[in-house]
Design a protein around this motif. Sequence first.
Motif, PDB file in Angstrom:
ATOM      1  N   VAL A  19      52.425  75.716  61.560  1.00 58.35           N
ATOM      2  CA  VAL A  19      53.436  76.793  61.775  1.00 58.35           C
ATOM      3  C   VAL A  19      54.501  76.849  60.702  1.00 58.35           C
ATOM      4  O   VAL A  19      55.318  77.313  60.768  1.00 58.35           O
ATOM      5  CB  VAL A  19      54.352  76.384  63.244  1.00 58.35           C
ATOM      6  N   LEU A  20      54.329  75.848  59.759  1.00 64.44           N
ATOM      7  CA  LEU A  20      55.285  75.567  58.745  1.00 64.44           C
ATOM      8  C   LEU A  20      55.006  76.656  57.522  1.00 64.44           C
ATOM      9  O   LEU A  20      53.709  77.042  57.218  1.00 64.44           O
ATOM     10  CB  LEU A  20      55.126  74.285  58.058  1.00 64.44           C
ATOM     11  N   PRO A  21      55.864  77.308  56.963  1.00 60.31           N
ATOM     12  CA  PRO A  21      55.697  77.945  55.862  1.00 60.31           C
ATOM     13  C   PRO A  21      54.745  77.464  54.629  1.00 60.31           C
ATOM     14  O   PRO A  21      54.188  78.270  53.912  1.00 60.31           O
ATOM     15  CB  PRO A  21      57.026  78.523  55.262  1.00 60.31           C
ATOM     16  N   ASP A  22      54.949  76.154  54.572  1.00 55.64           N
ATOM     17  CA  ASP A  22      54.206  75.443  53.547  1.00 55.64           C
ATOM     18  C   ASP A  22      52.887  74.481  54.094  1.00 55.64           C
ATOM     19  O   ASP A  22      52.822  73.433  53.662  1.00 55.64           O
ATOM     20  CB  ASP A  22      55.101  74.369  52.654  1.00 55.64           C
ATOM     21  N   ALA A  23      52.534  75.275  55.255  1.00 59.14           N
ATOM     22  CA  ALA A  23      51.475  74.548  55.969  1.00 59.14           C
ATOM     23  C   ALA A  23      50.113  74.194  54.931  1.00 59.14           C
ATOM     24  O   ALA A  23      49.508  73.316  55.177  1.00 59.14           O
ATOM     25  CB  ALA A  23      50.819  75.662  56.911  1.00 59.14           C
ATOM     26  N   ASP A  44      53.288  82.796  73.784  1.00 57.68           N
ATOM     27  CA  ASP A  44      53.392  83.822  74.868  1.00 57.68           C
ATOM     28  C   ASP A  44      53.004  82.848  76.502  1.00 57.68           C
ATOM     29  O   ASP A  44      53.745  83.182  77.366  1.00 57.68           O
ATOM     30  CB  ASP A  44      52.223  84.649  74.870  1.00 57.68           C
ATOM     31  N   ALA A  45      52.304  81.800  76.349  1.00 60.20           N
ATOM     32  CA  ALA A  45      52.073  81.339  77.493  1.00 60.20           C
ATOM     33  C   ALA A  45      53.032  80.323  77.840  1.00 60.20           C
ATOM     34  O   ALA A  45      53.422  80.104  79.058  1.00 60.20           O
ATOM     35  CB  ALA A  45      50.682  80.396  77.443  1.00 60.20           C
ATOM     36  N   LEU A  74      62.681  71.386  72.781  1.00 56.35           N
ATOM     37  CA  LEU A  74      62.192  70.748  71.435  1.00 56.35           C
ATOM     38  C   LEU A  74      63.396  69.993  70.896  1.00 56.35           C
ATOM     39  O   LEU A  74      64.461  70.369  70.860  1.00 56.35           O
ATOM     40  CB  LEU A  74      62.028  71.943  70.515  1.00 56.35           C
ATOM     41  N   ALA A  75      62.896  68.602  70.615  1.00 59.27           N
ATOM     42  CA  ALA A  75      63.941  67.689  70.310  1.00 59.27           C
ATOM     43  C   ALA A  75      63.687  66.772  69.145  1.00 59.27           C
ATOM     44  O   ALA A  75      62.201  66.681  68.907  1.00 59.27           O
ATOM     45  CB  ALA A  75      64.129  66.757  71.511  1.00 59.27           C
ATOM     46  N   ALA A 112      60.635  75.654  67.906  1.00 57.88           N
ATOM     47  CA  ALA A 112      61.705  76.136  68.423  1.00 57.88           C
ATOM     48  C   ALA A 112      62.105  77.388  68.196  1.00 57.88           C
ATOM     49  O   ALA A 112      62.226  77.995  69.044  1.00 57.88           O
ATOM     50  CB  ALA A 112      62.732  75.155  68.091  1.00 57.88           C
ATOM     51  N   ALA A 113      61.868  77.687  66.956  1.00 54.63           N
ATOM     52  CA  ALA A 113      62.255  79.296  66.506  1.00 54.63           C
ATOM     53  C   ALA A 113      61.148  79.868  67.055  1.00 54.63           C
ATOM     54  O   ALA A 113      61.410  81.146  67.603  1.00 54.63           O
ATOM     55  CB  ALA A 113      62.087  79.163  64.975  1.00 54.63           C
ATOM     56  N   LEU A 114      59.840  79.552  67.454  1.00 52.38           N
ATOM     57  CA  LEU A 114      58.899  80.697  67.831  1.00 52.38           C
ATOM     58  C   LEU A 114      59.179  80.680  69.325  1.00 52.38           C
ATOM     59  O   LEU A 114      58.914  81.924  69.734  1.00 52.38           O
ATOM     60  CB  LEU A 114      57.521  79.894  67.623  1.00 52.38           C
TER      61      LEU A 114
END
Length: 289
Positions: free
Chosen positions: A131-135, A216-217, A227-228, A246-248
Motif C-alpha cells: 500500500v506504500l507509494p514506494d512499494a 470494502d470488506a 490502526l496503531a 489507516a488512510a484507506l
Amino acid sequence: MTTHTLQTPDGTLTYDVRGLLPTADGRPPLFMVGSPMGADGFATLASLMSDRTVVTYDVRGLGRSVRTDGSDRLSPELNAADQHRIIEALGAGPVEVFASSGGAVSALALVASHPEDVTLLVAHEPPCLAVLPDAEAAFAAERAVHATYASRGWAAGMAHFIAMTSIQGEISAEFASAPAPDPAVFGMTMPDDGSRGDPLLSGVSDAITAFRPDVDALRAAPTEVVLAAGIESEDTLTWRTTGAVAALLGQEVVVFPSNHGGFISSEGGYGGQPEAFAARLREVLDVGR
C-alpha cells in the motif's frame, strides 16, 4: 494458564488461555496475535492484562504448532483461517484482538473474511508494503535482505533488515543495491551457523508483506478496526504502512508508546515500555478510537 491443541486438516495448532471461559466479567476474550512471533512474545503483555481472559497461539509451522501440508510458506489468509478455527473452538463468541506486525496483517484478513469473529481489532504496525507509494523500492529492499541472509546467515540478514526498517521516509531505489551493513555495528558478532529457516528473513513470509487489505470488506464489517503504531516508529517503514492502511479506511493512526516491539520486556533483547503500552491498550479497548 491452560494449553490446548486443535487439529486442522493440515496440522495441529497450539494455543493458550489465561483466565476463564466464558469470561468472568462478560467481556470478550482478548486474542493476541503475532507473526512470525508466537505466544511467548506476548507473555509480558498478557501478564499486564491479567484482569482479562487472554488467548495466544503459535502460528502454523512455528513454535508448538505443527503443519503437515509440506509447505513452510506463511500467508495472511492461512493464518486468518487458523485464528477463525481457534475462535470457534473457544466457544465464547466474538473476541477482541490485539495484533502486531505480521499478526496485524492476518487479523485484517480475519476481519474481512469472518467479521462476526471480532468486535474490536487493534492492528499494531502491520507491514503491508503493497500500500506504500514506494512499494516497488520496498519490495526490492526486502529481496535484498533475503539475499543477504541466504548468502551470509542470520546476523548479516538481521543487520540488513534493521537498516531497512529504520529508514526514515520513503525507501530509495538505491537501497537494494547498496552494500549491506556490518552486523557488528548492531552488536551482532555471532558466526553463521548455516541455518536458513528464519521466517522473518528467508522469504517464507513474503505473502504477508505483499498483502493488500480488503478495504470494502473492512468498512462493511461490524468490527471496530483501530490502526496503531508506536511513537518511536514515527516515519519508519511500519509507521508508514500503518498510516497508509489507516488512510484507506479513512482513519488516523492511534499512537502507542515505544516502538514496533513496545509491549515486549527488555529481557527479550528489544526492550519496549510494556507497562505504558498495556495502559494505552487498555484505554483503546475501553473506549475505542
